[in-house]
Design a protein around this motif. Structure first.
Motif, PDB file in Angstrom:
ATOM      1  N   ASP A  66       7.568  10.038   8.706  1.00 15.80           N
ATOM      2  CA  ASP A  66       8.302   9.598   7.075  1.00 15.80           C
ATOM      3  C   ASP A  66       9.597   8.802   7.268  1.00 15.80           C
ATOM      4  OD1 ASP A  66       8.936   9.468   4.581  1.00 15.80           O
ATOM      5  OD2 ASP A  66       8.888  11.599   4.033  1.00 15.80           O
ATOM      6  N   CYS A  67       9.315   7.543   6.923  1.00 17.32           N
ATOM      7  CA  CYS A  67      10.402   6.503   7.396  1.00 17.32           C
ATOM      8  C   CYS A  67      10.818   6.077   6.020  1.00 17.32           C
ATOM      9  CB  CYS A  67      10.325   5.471   8.235  1.00 17.32           C
ATOM     10  SG  CYS A  67      10.166   6.032   9.794  1.00 17.32           S
ATOM     11  N   THR A  68      10.376   6.576   4.763  1.00 16.16           N
ATOM     12  CA  THR A  68      10.508   6.279   3.285  1.00 16.16           C
ATOM     13  C   THR A  68      11.921   6.161   2.808  1.00 16.16           C
ATOM     14  OG1 THR A  68      10.103   8.161   2.400  1.00 16.16           O
ATOM     15  CG2 THR A  68       8.191   6.677   2.932  1.00 16.16           C
ATOM     16  N   PRO A  84      25.350   2.918  -5.595  1.00 17.76           N
ATOM     17  CA  PRO A  84      24.526   1.895  -5.091  1.00 17.76           C
ATOM     18  C   PRO A  84      25.365   0.474  -5.501  1.00 17.76           C
ATOM     19  CG  PRO A  84      24.040   2.242  -7.562  1.00 17.76           C
ATOM     20  CD  PRO A  84      24.875   3.313  -7.180  1.00 17.76           C
ATOM     21  N   ALA A  85      24.523  -0.455  -4.561  1.00 21.02           N
ATOM     22  CA  ALA A  85      25.314  -1.802  -4.599  1.00 21.02           C
ATOM     23  C   ALA A  85      24.013  -2.747  -4.976  1.00 21.02           C
ATOM     24  CB  ALA A  85      25.984  -2.353  -3.667  1.00 21.02           C
ATOM     25  N   TYR A  86      24.407  -3.843  -5.672  1.00 25.87           N
ATOM     26  CA  TYR A  86      23.424  -4.845  -5.763  1.00 25.87           C
ATOM     27  C   TYR A  86      23.845  -6.177  -4.809  1.00 25.87           C
ATOM     28  CZ  TYR A  86      20.091  -8.193  -7.457  1.00 25.87           C
ATOM     29  OH  TYR A  86      19.069  -9.271  -7.410  1.00 25.87           O
ATOM     30  N   GLY A 111      15.598   7.274  10.296  1.00 27.00           N
ATOM     31  CA  GLY A 111      16.488   6.455   9.383  1.00 27.00           C
ATOM     32  C   GLY A 111      17.266   7.324   8.520  1.00 27.00           C
ATOM     33  N   LYS A 112      17.381   6.790   7.212  1.00 28.21           N
ATOM     34  CA  LYS A 112      18.251   7.588   6.277  1.00 28.21           C
ATOM     35  C   LYS A 112      17.318   8.932   5.814  1.00 28.21           C
ATOM     36  CE  LYS A 112      18.240   5.637   2.398  1.00 28.21           C
ATOM     37  NZ  LYS A 112      18.104   4.710   1.245  1.00 28.21           N
ATOM     38  N   ASN A 113      16.160   9.184   6.278  1.00 32.07           N
ATOM     39  CA  ASN A 113      15.451  10.052   5.785  1.00 32.07           C
ATOM     40  C   ASN A 113      15.378  11.452   6.749  1.00 32.07           C
ATOM     41  OD1 ASN A 113      13.650  10.607   3.855  1.00 32.07           O
ATOM     42  ND2 ASN A 113      11.976  10.651   5.281  1.00 32.07           N
ATOM     43  N   ALA A 133       0.946  -1.027  -0.151  1.00 36.25           N
ATOM     44  CA  ALA A 133       0.187   0.031   0.047  1.00 36.25           C
ATOM     45  C   ALA A 133       0.787   1.218  -0.078  1.00 36.25           C
ATOM     46  CB  ALA A 133      -0.953   0.053   1.247  1.00 36.25           C
ATOM     47  N   GLN A 134       0.328   2.463  -0.412  1.00 39.42           N
ATOM     48  CA  GLN A 134       1.180   3.474  -0.530  1.00 39.42           C
ATOM     49  C   GLN A 134       0.251   4.739  -0.360  1.00 39.42           C
ATOM     50  OE1 GLN A 134       3.442   4.275  -4.095  1.00 39.42           O
ATOM     51  NE2 GLN A 134       1.829   2.874  -5.161  1.00 39.42           N
ATOM     52  N   ILE A 135       0.863   5.842   0.381  1.00 34.87           N
ATOM     53  CA  ILE A 135       0.109   7.057   0.333  1.00 34.87           C
ATOM     54  C   ILE A 135      -0.284   7.732  -1.049  1.00 34.87           C
ATOM     55  CG2 ILE A 135       0.801   7.495   2.700  1.00 34.87           C
ATOM     56  CD1 ILE A 135       2.570   9.713   1.986  1.00 34.87           C
ATOM     57  N   SER A 136      -1.574   8.173  -0.822  1.00 36.30           N
ATOM     58  CA  SER A 136      -1.602   8.883  -2.414  1.00 36.30           C
ATOM     59  C   SER A 136      -2.465  10.269  -2.371  1.00 36.30           C
ATOM     60  CB  SER A 136      -2.886   7.873  -3.189  1.00 36.30           C
ATOM     61  OG  SER A 136      -3.945   7.785  -2.177  1.00 36.30           O
TER      62      SER A 136
HETATM   63  C1  LIG Z   1      24.146  -1.289  -0.716  1.00 39.49           C
HETATM   64  C2  LIG Z   1      23.889  -0.899   0.911  1.00 39.49           C
HETATM   65  C3  LIG Z   1      24.643  -1.424   1.664  1.00 39.49           C
HETATM   66  C4  LIG Z   1      24.611  -1.168   3.025  1.00 39.49           C
HETATM   67  N1  LIG Z   1      25.145  -1.725   4.040  1.00 39.49           N
HETATM   68  C5  LIG Z   1      24.926  -1.419   5.059  1.00 39.49           C
HETATM   69  C6  LIG Z   1      25.553  -2.199   6.430  1.00 39.49           C
HETATM   70  O1  LIG Z   1      26.516  -2.923   5.930  1.00 39.49           O
HETATM   71  N2  LIG Z   1      25.297  -2.155   7.579  1.00 39.49           N
HETATM   72  C7  LIG Z   1      24.553  -1.021   7.852  1.00 39.49           C
HETATM   73  O2  LIG Z   1      24.035  -0.738   9.156  1.00 39.49           O
HETATM   74  N3  LIG Z   1      23.749  -0.195   7.049  1.00 39.49           N
HETATM   75  C8  LIG Z   1      24.142  -0.547   5.811  1.00 39.49           C
HETATM   76  N4  LIG Z   1      23.387   0.226   4.673  1.00 39.49           N
HETATM   77  C9  LIG Z   1      22.378   1.615   5.309  1.00 39.49           C
HETATM   78  C10 LIG Z   1      20.991   0.895   5.560  1.00 39.49           C
HETATM   79  O3  LIG Z   1      20.789  -0.555   5.224  1.00 39.49           O
HETATM   80  C11 LIG Z   1      20.166   1.738   5.221  1.00 39.49           C
HETATM   81  O4  LIG Z   1      20.434   3.043   5.419  1.00 39.49           O
HETATM   82  C12 LIG Z   1      18.728   1.536   6.362  1.00 39.49           C
HETATM   83  O5  LIG Z   1      18.413   0.153   6.226  1.00 39.49           O
HETATM   84  C13 LIG Z   1      17.888   2.372   6.106  1.00 39.49           C
HETATM   85  O6  LIG Z   1      16.605   2.153   6.637  1.00 39.49           O
HETATM   86  P1  LIG Z   1      15.394   3.144   6.822  1.00 39.49           P
HETATM   87  O7  LIG Z   1      14.309   2.583   7.546  1.00 39.49           O
HETATM   88  O8  LIG Z   1      15.714   4.307   6.984  1.00 39.49           O
HETATM   89  O9  LIG Z   1      14.914   2.933   5.037  1.00 39.49           O
HETATM   90  P2  LIG Z   1      14.474   1.899   4.167  1.00 39.49           P
HETATM   91  O10 LIG Z   1      15.292   0.593   4.669  1.00 39.49           O
HETATM   92  O11 LIG Z   1      14.880   2.423   2.701  1.00 39.49           O
HETATM   93  O12 LIG Z   1      12.821   1.648   4.351  1.00 39.49           O
HETATM   94  C14 LIG Z   1      12.042   2.470   3.481  1.00 39.49           C
HETATM   95  C15 LIG Z   1      10.856   1.692   3.364  1.00 39.49           C
HETATM   96  O13 LIG Z   1      10.062   2.864   2.829  1.00 39.49           O
HETATM   97  C16 LIG Z   1       8.965   1.982   2.029  1.00 39.49           C
HETATM   98  N5  LIG Z   1       8.650   2.935   0.912  1.00 39.49           N
HETATM   99  C17 LIG Z   1       9.288   3.655   0.147  1.00 39.49           C
HETATM  100  N6  LIG Z   1       8.518   4.618  -0.524  1.00 39.49           N
HETATM  101  C18 LIG Z   1       7.164   4.366  -0.220  1.00 39.49           C
HETATM  102  C19 LIG Z   1       5.988   4.886  -0.371  1.00 39.49           C
HETATM  103  N7  LIG Z   1       5.871   5.919  -1.695  1.00 39.49           N
HETATM  104  N8  LIG Z   1       4.855   4.423   0.264  1.00 39.49           N
HETATM  105  C20 LIG Z   1       4.965   3.404   1.117  1.00 39.49           C
HETATM  106  N9  LIG Z   1       6.099   2.855   1.525  1.00 39.49           N
HETATM  107  C21 LIG Z   1       7.234   3.297   0.722  1.00 39.49           C
HETATM  108  C22 LIG Z   1      10.040   1.040   1.261  1.00 39.49           C
HETATM  109  O14 LIG Z   1       9.405  -0.101   0.674  1.00 39.49           O
HETATM  110  C23 LIG Z   1      10.917   0.839   2.404  1.00 39.49           C
HETATM  111  O15 LIG Z   1      10.241  -0.549   2.899  1.00 39.49           O
HETATM  112  C24 LIG Z   1      23.517  -0.138   3.498  1.00 39.49           C
HETATM  113  C25 LIG Z   1      22.815   0.477   2.533  1.00 39.49           C
HETATM  114  C26 LIG Z   1      22.895   0.146   1.087  1.00 39.49           C
HETATM  115  C27 LIG Z   1      22.053   0.683   0.194  1.00 39.49           C
END
Ligand SMILES: Cc1cc2nc3c(=O)[nH]c(=O)nc-3n(C[C@H](O)[C@H](O)[C@H](O)COP(=O)(O)OP(=O)(O)OC[C@H]3O[C@@H](n4cnc5c(N)ncnc54)[C@H](O)[C@@H]3O)c2cc1C
Length: 401
Positions: free
Chosen positions: A150-152, A174-176, A348-350, A117-120
């Motif tokens: 906002d934790c997106t 980025p990394a995969y 978070g990262k936001n 689901a997502q916000i609209s």
């Molecule tokens: C390649 C890579 C390697 C990393 N390695 C490490 C590591 O080794 N150790 C470490 O601690 N950290 C690491 N990090 C960093 C860390 O994983 C992230 O910064 C952290 O998980 C971010 O968490 P978050 O909750 O802020 O955001 P996210 O994990 O990005 O969660 C955001 C959520 O919001 C949801 N979302 C997005 N848009 C919408 C929308 N429009 N509507 C509804 N939902 C939405 C997404 O689906 C997601 O579930 C790494 C990151 C990357 C990319």
């Protein structure tokens, strides 16, 4: 809390999970919405593989939520604490276990989970968000809210509001990540040596073994892409498709042919998302800057402890790690509060931070703390209560500053 507050958490990554649990602990009626079908965000959809930022030197950061999380995870796996490539202690995790852990904790705390689901849409009145429209299964559900978090990881709520974001021309590369089975070697170190020689010979992007992931012939590998970060969703999707194709059709066949250790390897998991490390963030009442990561910066509204170095992945696939000048730094509450909307929080990262500061504050251990703090702050009834909540959050970590 006098009346039950309705708190909406957008995004169920590690910060959203922490925010939802903390808001529920504060007595709120909490809904968490995510466009994905299971929680964990980048931890489970990208499978970043290790949890960094939990320790100051060798000691677990003293923070009630972190301690609880760390102990619960180590109950699953006593071997989870490992040392990463740069010599820092981290927690290795299994993405399925972590998904289950998040789901279980959200259920225990009676959080309503709206997945896929997502916000609209968003309704506002003055400096408050009053209602959020949530789209699920082609229907729009209106949800009256007292606070939104906002934790997106990409300023989704801020974009709906049309308010300012912090952008950069210099997002991280980025990394995969993918998992292989049928791998044989004596150690992770040996595998890393084999991979380093292989990518140098083939002129492929760097490939890293995720620390602690080599178990029973399975290993998780991180492909550090040589491209710049972006906010463009179409470009992101195209890169994901091209990279998955490269791993399946070029990288693995060559790896099988050229190395004995990977001779019988097969792909067991291609993770569904590309790992985008940084992107646009909402502008908050304060902005965390590189200068504030120096241990000498003090503020009585610190709500989280950052302890990870500044880790920046460059377009050439290499990483630059800059050690903190102090042992740790504090993240002010103002970086978790939206610049103009008083009932909008970020985690978070936001969080509101510049590109250099977020290179440290984006790691999972720090996201857990900012999520927890944002959840508690969103549970506050009014401005005075919010000040009290911030003071309490500060008191739990005060001894570090
Ligand atoms: C390649 C890579 C390697 C990393 N390695 C490490 C590591 O080794 N150790 C470490 O601690 N950290 C690491 N990090 C960093 C860390 O994983 C992230 O910064 C952290 O998980 C971010 O968490 P978050 O909750 O802020 O955001 P996210 O994990 O990005 O969660 C955001 C959520 O919001 C949801 N979302 C997005 N848009 C919408 C929308 N429009 N509507 C509804 N939902 C939405 C997404 O689906 C997601 O579930 C790494 C990151 C990357 C990319």
């Amino acid at each position: 809390m006098n009346k039950k507050r309705h708190i909406l958490v957008v995004g169920s990554g590690v910060s959203g999970y922490a925010a939802a649990v903390a808001a529920a602990e504060s007595g709120g009626v909490v809904t968490i919405v995510d466009k994905a079908c299971y929680p964990g965000g980048q931890c489970t959809h990208v499978n970043v593989g290790t949890i960094c930022g939990l320790f100051i030197k060798d000691e677990l950061i003293e923070h009630p939520f972190l301690t609880d999380f760390y102990k619960s995870y180590c109950d699953f796996d006593e071997q989870a604490r490992v040392i990463n490539h740069a010599g820092y202690p981290v927690l290795s995790y299994d993405w399925k276990r972590l998904t289950d852990y998040f789901s279980q904790k959200l259920t225990e705390n009676k959080v309503e989970v709206l997945s896929s689901a997502q916000i609209s849409g968003i309704q506002t009145s003055g400096s408050l968000i009053t209602e959020v429209l949530i789209e699920k299964n082609g229907e729009e559900l209106p949800l009256a809210v007292d606070a939104v978090i906002d934790c997106t990881g990409k300023a989704v709520v801020t974009e709906f509001l049309g308010t300012e974001t912090i952008c950069s021309d210099n997002y991280q590369a980025p990394a995969y990540i993918f998992e292989l089975s049928g791998v044989s070697a004596n150690s992770e170190f040996q595998l890393q040596m084999i991979l380093s020689r292989f990518v140098a010979k083939m002129d492929f992007p760097p490939l890293y073994v995720v620390p602690g992931s080599f178990k029973t012939g399975k290993v998780v590998l991180k492909l550090a892409l040589k491209v710049a970060g972006t906010d463009d969703e179409d470009q992101k999707e195209q890169l994901l498709v091209a990279t998955q194709k490269f791993v399946q059709e070029k990288l693995l066949p060559e790896l099988k042919e050229q190395t004995e250790a990977f001779g019988k390897a097969t792909i067991s998991v291609l993770f569904p998302e590309m790992g985008w490390r940084t992107g646009k963030r909402p502008k908050g009442k304060k902005i965390l800057t590189e200068n504030q990561l120096k241990g000498s910066f003090k503020s009585s509204d610190f709500v989280a402890v950052g302890a990870w170095p500044m880790e920046e992945w460059k377009e050439d696939g290499q990483v630059e790690i800059k050690t903190l000048t102090g042992v740790c730094y504090g993240i002010p509450a103002g970086c978790l509060r939206h610049n103009t909307f008083d009932n909008l929080f970020m985690a978070g990262k936001n969080i509101s931070a510049d590109e250099r500061a977020i290179s440290s504050a984006r790691v999972t251990g720090t996201c857990l703390q900012t999520g927890f703090a944002a959840g508690k702050m969103a549970g506050a009834d009014n401005a005075m209560d919010l000040e009290r909540v911030i003071e309490k959050l500060y008191q739990t970590i005060e001894h570090y500053f």
